[in-house]
Design an enzyme around this catalytic site. Structure first.
Site, PDB file in Angstrom:
ATOM      1  N   TYR A  99       0.659  -1.301   0.030  1.00 28.54           N
ATOM      2  CA  TYR A  99       0.209  -0.036   0.196  1.00 28.54           C
ATOM      3  C   TYR A  99       0.728   1.155  -0.121  1.00 28.54           C
ATOM      4  O   TYR A  99       0.269   2.327  -0.366  1.00 28.54           O
ATOM      5  CB  TYR A  99      -1.170   0.003   0.996  1.00 28.54           C
ATOM      6  CG  TYR A  99      -2.003  -1.216   1.072  1.00 28.54           C
ATOM      7  CD1 TYR A  99      -2.982  -0.736   0.009  1.00 28.54           C
ATOM      8  CD2 TYR A  99      -1.828  -2.330   1.667  1.00 28.54           C
ATOM      9  CE1 TYR A  99      -4.116  -1.981  -0.287  1.00 28.54           C
ATOM     10  CE2 TYR A  99      -2.878  -3.366   1.367  1.00 28.54           C
ATOM     11  CZ  TYR A  99      -3.983  -3.240   0.436  1.00 28.54           C
ATOM     12  OH  TYR A  99      -4.950  -4.188   0.254  1.00 28.54           O
ATOM     13  N   PHE A 128     -10.508  -3.644  10.162  1.00 34.64           N
ATOM     14  CA  PHE A 128     -11.763  -3.600   9.093  1.00 34.64           C
ATOM     15  C   PHE A 128     -11.469  -4.053   7.738  1.00 34.64           C
ATOM     16  O   PHE A 128     -12.245  -3.743   7.023  1.00 34.64           O
ATOM     17  CB  PHE A 128     -12.462  -2.119   9.251  1.00 34.64           C
ATOM     18  CG  PHE A 128     -11.447  -1.210   9.014  1.00 34.64           C
ATOM     19  CD1 PHE A 128     -11.443  -0.664   7.850  1.00 34.64           C
ATOM     20  CD2 PHE A 128     -10.816  -0.502  10.045  1.00 34.64           C
ATOM     21  CE1 PHE A 128     -10.352   0.186   7.564  1.00 34.64           C
ATOM     22  CE2 PHE A 128     -10.005   0.386  10.032  1.00 34.64           C
ATOM     23  CZ  PHE A 128      -9.613   0.925   8.741  1.00 34.64           C
TER      24      PHE A 128
END
Length: 418
Positions: free
Chosen positions: A129, A418
């Site tokens: 990322y 999450f």
């Protein structure tokens, strides 16, 4: 035969395509590629048109991506609108074709257009990322407590001064949990908001996993009856060779709005008969727990890792949203390969607030937007990043000035995955 990369359709899915998207996410995460009806029914409540993206090779979904609205707390307590990223997979047969880049580009552009200040995610793999402008903004640690070694008084029977700890059920948690959590997260830099779906799922009202087991829920009430803490935990059933109970309590969730409540909940977990070991679950890296114990060495770190990743979409709003303990001005040159928020900015900060404005002044510190994300919540040091070659001091001492402005007295913490 699979199509060329340019022929693969990357787009928001329709609700009718949701079952196929779920199957693809299971394939991507190397889980059994079957979606039981109960899981499909339960997860439909998460579906939001336009926020679920799929890559389709013909009728088959070969990559998945979703986002949802979230708030992340900046230092000082301001909730910042965030684009939470989750469910990112690429099927093994379609890797290295730029599918994630296309999905990420679509979603971040939409988030920027909506006015989200940052994007957030938990990274399953570290190297992915950073190239999209995300940086590690919080870390986590997990401890295992050897209860007999901790030195705690075995005669403890509960908190003093009129406070109490009560066991409650899932219905109670669904009523009192969201308001308690809102108070907690607004006082905790790095903490994120929780959805109603999350509360339903975590208390068993919405069961998508056949392996669900009901946990114990303990709440701490202050002397005036105010709920100030919640612990969610499960206990195994382990016996030694000499018929001795050697149970482990594993914490699923524990948060509190006061140190007294936090201390009492840990003390309670370490006082349960038969429990000889407590596993804390993910905690802040500077968590108070070890030093609540007479012998801090009884708490052994078993996990230490990156946790919340942040991608800044609006430098001005991100830096103006947070508080500053120091006073000063700093000119930052921020690079952003995606073009969302690069530029040169003058930050002026004090305990009364901050302003961040585009400027033509000479830069004092040059850094990529991913490195700015590492500094934003106050967990990382600009001096340390300069030593690693990840930021560049254009003027001597700029790193120390950045640390004096940006670092926080307690490390930020995000309890949630999450």
């Amino acid at each position: 035969m699979s199509r060329a990369a340019d022929d693969i359709d990357v787009r928001p899915i329709t609700e009718a395509e949701f079952p196929e998207w779920l199957r693809a996410i299971k394939v991507g995460f190397l889980r059994e590629p079957v979606v039981p009806q109960a899981e499909l029914d339960g997860r439909r409540g998460q579906f939001e048109e336009g926020r679920f993206i799929g890559a389709f090779d013909g009728d088959r979904c070969v990559a998945t991506y979703r986002s949802f609205a979230q708030e992340v707390t900046a230092p000082g307590g301001t909730p910042v609108p965030a684009n939470a990223v989750s469910g990112v997979t690429v099927t093994a047969t379609h890797r290295r074709r730029g599918l994630l880049t296309r999905m990420m580009g679509q979603d971040l552009a939409a988030a920027r257009e909506r006015g989200d200040v940052v994007a957030t995610l938990n990274a399953a793999e570290y190297p992915i990322y950073g190239r999209y402008g995300f940086g590690v903004a919080t870390s986590t640690a997990e401890w295992t407590v050897d209860v007999p070694r901790a030195g705690l008084d075995g005669r403890w029977s509960g908190p003093e001064g009129g406070a109490r700890i009560d066991l409650v059920d899932g219905d109670d948690v669904r009523k009192l949990g969201p308001e308690l959590h809102d108070r907690f997260r607004r006082a905790t830099p790095g903490a994120v908001s929780r959805t109603e779906w999350r509360w339903q799922h975590d208390t068993g009202a919405l069961r998508i996993d056949a392996k669900w087991t009901e946990p114990f829920y303990a709440v701490y009430r202050a002397a005036d009856g105010t709920v100030e803490g919640l612990a969610v935990y499960e206990v195994d059933d382990t016996w030694g060779d000499a018929k001795q109970p050697l149970d482990t309590a594993t914490v699923r969730d524990l948060f509190a709005t006061t140190p007294a409540a936090e201390h009492a909940l840990w003390r309670y977990l370490c006082s349960i008969d038969w429990v000889t070991q407590v596993k804390t679950g993910p905690r802040a890296p500077d968590d108070l727990l070890p030093h609540f114990l007479p012998d801090p060495r009884a708490a052994r770190i078993t996990t230490q890792a990156d946790w919340l990743w942040v991608r800044i979409l609006d430098v001005v709003r991100a830096l103006e949203a947070r508080s500053y303990e120091g006073t000063g001005a700093l000119v930052l040159e921020v690079t952003d390969a995606a073009g969302f928020t690069g530029g040169r900015y003058r930050l002026e900060a004090s305990a009364q607030g901050a302003s961040c404005t585009p400027t033509r002044e000479s830069a004092e510190l040059t850094l990529d937007v991913a490195e700015l994300a590492r500094l934003w919540l106050g967990d990382e040091s600009a001096v340390r990043l300069a030593a690693l070659g990840r930021v560049r001091e254009e003027q001597a001492g700029a790193g120390r000035l950045a640390d004096a402005l940006l670092r926080t007295s307690r490390r930020p913490w995000c309890p949630d995955m999450f």
